[in-house]
Design an enzyme around this catalytic site. Sequence first.
Site, short mmCIF file in Angstrom:
data_model
loop_
_atom_site.label_atom_id
_atom_site.label_comp_id
_atom_site.label_asym_id
_atom_site.label_seq_id
_atom_site.Cartn_x
_atom_site.Cartn_y
_atom_site.Cartn_z
N CYS A 1 0.82 -1.21 0.00
CA CYS A 1 0.00 0.00 0.00
C CYS A 1 0.86 1.27 0.00
O CYS A 1 1.50 1.56 -1.00
CB CYS A 1 -1.00 -0.02 1.15
SG CYS A 1 -2.35 1.15 0.87
N HIS B 1 -3.77 -4.94 0.35
CA HIS B 1 -3.35 -5.29 1.72
C HIS B 1 -3.37 -6.81 1.93
O HIS B 1 -4.34 -7.33 2.50
CB HIS B 1 -4.27 -4.61 2.74
CG HIS B 1 -3.97 -3.17 2.97
ND1 HIS B 1 -2.99 -2.74 3.85
CD2 HIS B 1 -4.48 -2.06 2.41
CE1 HIS B 1 -2.94 -1.42 3.84
NE2 HIS B 1 -3.83 -0.97 2.97
N GLU C 1 -1.87 -8.56 4.04
CA GLU C 1 -1.87 -8.95 5.47
C GLU C 1 -3.28 -9.05 6.03
O GLU C 1 -3.49 -9.66 7.08
CB GLU C 1 -1.03 -7.95 6.28
CG GLU C 1 -1.71 -6.63 6.66
CD GLU C 1 -1.84 -5.66 5.50
OE1 GLU C 1 -1.42 -5.99 4.37
OE2 GLU C 1 -2.38 -4.56 5.73
#
Length: 267
Positions: A116, A219, A221
């Site tokens: 990001c 993202h 994660e």
Amino acid sequence: MFRAIVGIIARRRNEPAQSDRMQTVTAGVDIAYPNSVVRAGGAPVLLPETADRQAVIAMIGRVDGLLLPGGGDVVSLAYGEEPHPTAKYQDPVLDEMEFLAARVAIDRGIPILGICRGIQSLNVALGGTLIQDIESQVPGAVQHWARPRDATRGHTIDVEPGSLLARVLGTKTLAVNSYHHQAVKDVAEGLRASARSRDGVIEGLEAADGRPILAVQCHPEEMRESQPALRNLFEWLVREAAARRSMGTDPVSGPCPGAENREETPA
Ligand code: MN
């Protein structure tokens, strides 16, 4: 057991003041980043934001891999533009730390994963520029600012065939989450775009010359369960970090005796 050390830049955060408490300023990251590194077999360490350049260089000298996480906007003047009215969460100290950390890591062959904000600061660190506000500056843009960011399959990305990103993800199209209002504009020399959304916005970057550099605008994660292919990004970072460490050499400082025992060496 051998665990590669992955440094994660931890930005300054002003915690909301509570009525009976002192205002506190912390350095931190969303815990999903270190958790993702741990689950991929690595050992995360947080590298707190500082303006001290020698301290930053020393930090990067002690890690096997570098993760540039999400966050606010890069200061537009860093790439020669006046700020768009939507600019927000700017932190020039964090910018300078990330630019330096990225360049030192690249010089030393330390693998980098940018996420990001990380794809954006990596690009600016190497001389690239950013789209400051997708919604007002990219005609026909798809939705890149969706809530919640965790489990949402926000939009499609097309991955460049034959790219490192395609090999790591094992696919050429993927639905990803999207939580950004800025994006890469002019790609820095030495990097190349390796994924785009259907509106042409750059969603992935990697080194043009095969160095271990990968960056994505989504993202991963936050999508461990909903899009498991994205776990491969963390596994790639940890694998590259471990491979570099097991070589026991550093292109800048030369062979590092005892590097394999560094985990047990007191700082
Ligand atoms: Mn997006």
